[in-house]
Write an enzyme that holds these catalytic residues in place. Structure first.
Site, mmCIF file in Angstrom:
data_model
loop_
_atom_site.group_PDB
_atom_site.id
_atom_site.type_symbol
_atom_site.label_atom_id
_atom_site.label_comp_id
_atom_site.label_asym_id
_atom_site.label_seq_id
_atom_site.Cartn_x
_atom_site.Cartn_y
_atom_site.Cartn_z
ATOM 1 N N GLU A 92 -1.362 -8.901 3.455
ATOM 2 C CA GLU A 92 -1.273 -9.352 5.015
ATOM 3 C C GLU A 92 -2.627 -9.578 5.807
ATOM 4 O O GLU A 92 -2.548 -10.676 6.530
ATOM 5 C CB GLU A 92 -0.265 -8.492 5.682
ATOM 6 N N CYS B 208 0.768 -1.212 -0.002
ATOM 7 C CA CYS B 208 -0.121 -0.073 0.007
ATOM 8 C C CYS B 208 1.046 1.359 0.054
ATOM 9 O O CYS B 208 1.434 1.571 -1.035
ATOM 10 C CB CYS B 208 -1.140 -0.092 1.103
ATOM 11 N N HIS C 17 -3.867 -5.000 0.514
ATOM 12 C CA HIS C 17 -3.228 -5.350 1.786
ATOM 13 C C HIS C 17 -3.346 -6.997 1.776
ATOM 14 O O HIS C 17 -4.150 -7.742 2.411
ATOM 15 C CB HIS C 17 -3.848 -4.983 3.034
#
Ligand code: MN
Length: 252
Positions: free
Chosen positions: A228, A122, A226
Site C-alpha cells: 500500500e 505485514c 507493505h
C-alpha cells in the site's frame, strides 16, 4: 441476474484499524482509532470503496461489521501476542495489543465462515498464519540466524529494499506474471511454522516467508511487505490491490 443498480456498484472493502492512546496534552489518555491513509488511497485507486472498521469488543456488532462488507483488508501494526501461538514473550518482542489481536482474530474467523475474501499486510499476514494454527519468529535476527538480511529498512517507505522469489502457479504469480519482485520491508518478525492449509507464495533470498495464501476454499492471502506504500509509483503493487478488489467483486 444482477440489477442495473448493483451492476456498477464498487466492492466495499473493510479496512481493519489500529488503536492509539494520546500521551500528552489536554487529550492525554484519549484513545483514537486510525489507519495509515495509504491503505485507503490504494483501495480507491484499485476501484474499491474503502470503509474503516473500528476495534470493538461487542461480538454481534463485529459480525454485523463483517456482514456489511465484501472483503477484509488487515493492516499492519504491532507484534502479534506470542501467547496466541503458545509462546511466552521474548525480550525482543515489541509492542503488542491484546485488544486488537482478539478483535482481529474474531474478524478473520467470521469472515472465513462467511467466505469473504481476506488480504493481510505485514502484521495481517502474521495474524492470519497464527489464527489458522501457525507460529512466528518473535525476532528474525535473534530467532532465525539463517537470515542475515535487513528486513526493517531505513529508507523511504516506497523505496524497494530486497527481492522476493514468487512461487509458480500462486495467486501472486498469476497477478504479477513474474518470478522475482522488488519489495520494501518493515518487519522484525516472520513466519516460523506455516499454518496447515496454507502455502508460501513468496520468499526473500534468506528464506524468510514473504507471502502466503490458502490452498483451498475462499480467498485468503497475505504479504509481508507493505504494497500500500508503493502503489503510487509501482504498478506491480497497484495490480495486487486490483486483484484483491476483483476477488471482492465476486461477492457483490
Ligand atoms: Mn522483508
Amino acid at each position: 441476474m444482477k440489477s442495473d443498480k448493483t451492476k456498477n456498484k464498487k466492492p466495499l472493502i473493510g479496512i481493519l484499524t489500529n488503536l492509539l492512546t494520546v500521551e500528552s496534552g489536554v487529550f492525554s489518555g484519549t484513545e483514537r482509532i486510525y489507519v495509515n491513509r495509504d491503505y485507503i488511497t490504494s483501495i480507491l485507486r484499485a476501484g474499491g470503496t474503502p470503509i474503516l472498521l473500528p476495534i470493538i469488543s461487542d461480538f454481534e456488532a463485529m459480525c454485523q461489521q463483517i456482514e456489511s462488507v465484501d472483503a477484509i483488508l488487515i493492516s499492519g501494526g504491532q507484534d502479534v501476542h506470542p501467547l496466541h501461538y503458545k509462546e511466552e514473550p521474548s525480550r525482543l518482542l515489541e509492542a503488542v495489543c491484546l485488544e486488537r489481536d482478539e478483535y482481529e482474530m474474531a474478524v478473520i474467523k467470521h469472515a472465513f465462515q462467511l467466505q469473504k475474501p481476506i488480504f493481510g499486510i505485514c502484521r495481517g499476514l502474521q495474524l492470519i498464519n497464527v489464527v489458522f494454527g501457525g507460529s512466528l519468529y518473535q525476532d528474525i535476527a535473534n530467532d532465525f540466524p539463517m537470515s542475515s538480511f535487513q528486513h526493517t529498512q531505513k529508507s523511504k517507505k516506497d523505496d524497494a529494499l530486497h527481492t522476493v522469489d514468487i512461487a509458480q502457479e500462486s495467486w501472486l504469480s498469476n497477478v504479477l506474471e513474474k518470478e522475482v519482485l522488488l519489495t520494501n520491508s518493515f518487519h522484525h518478525q516472520a513466519i516460523k511454522n506455516l499454518a496447515p492449509g496454507f502455502r508460501a507464495s513468496a520468499w526473500a533470498k534468506d528464506g524468510v516467508i514473504e507471502g502466503i495464501e490458502k490452498i483451498d476454499g475462499p480467498f485468503i492471502a497475505g504479504v509481508q511487505w507493505h504494497p500500500e506504500m508503493m502503489t503510487e509509483k509501482h504498478l506491480d503493487m497497484h495490480q495486487l490491490f486490483c486483484a484483491f478488489v476483483a476477488e471482492a467483486s465476486k461477492n457483490i
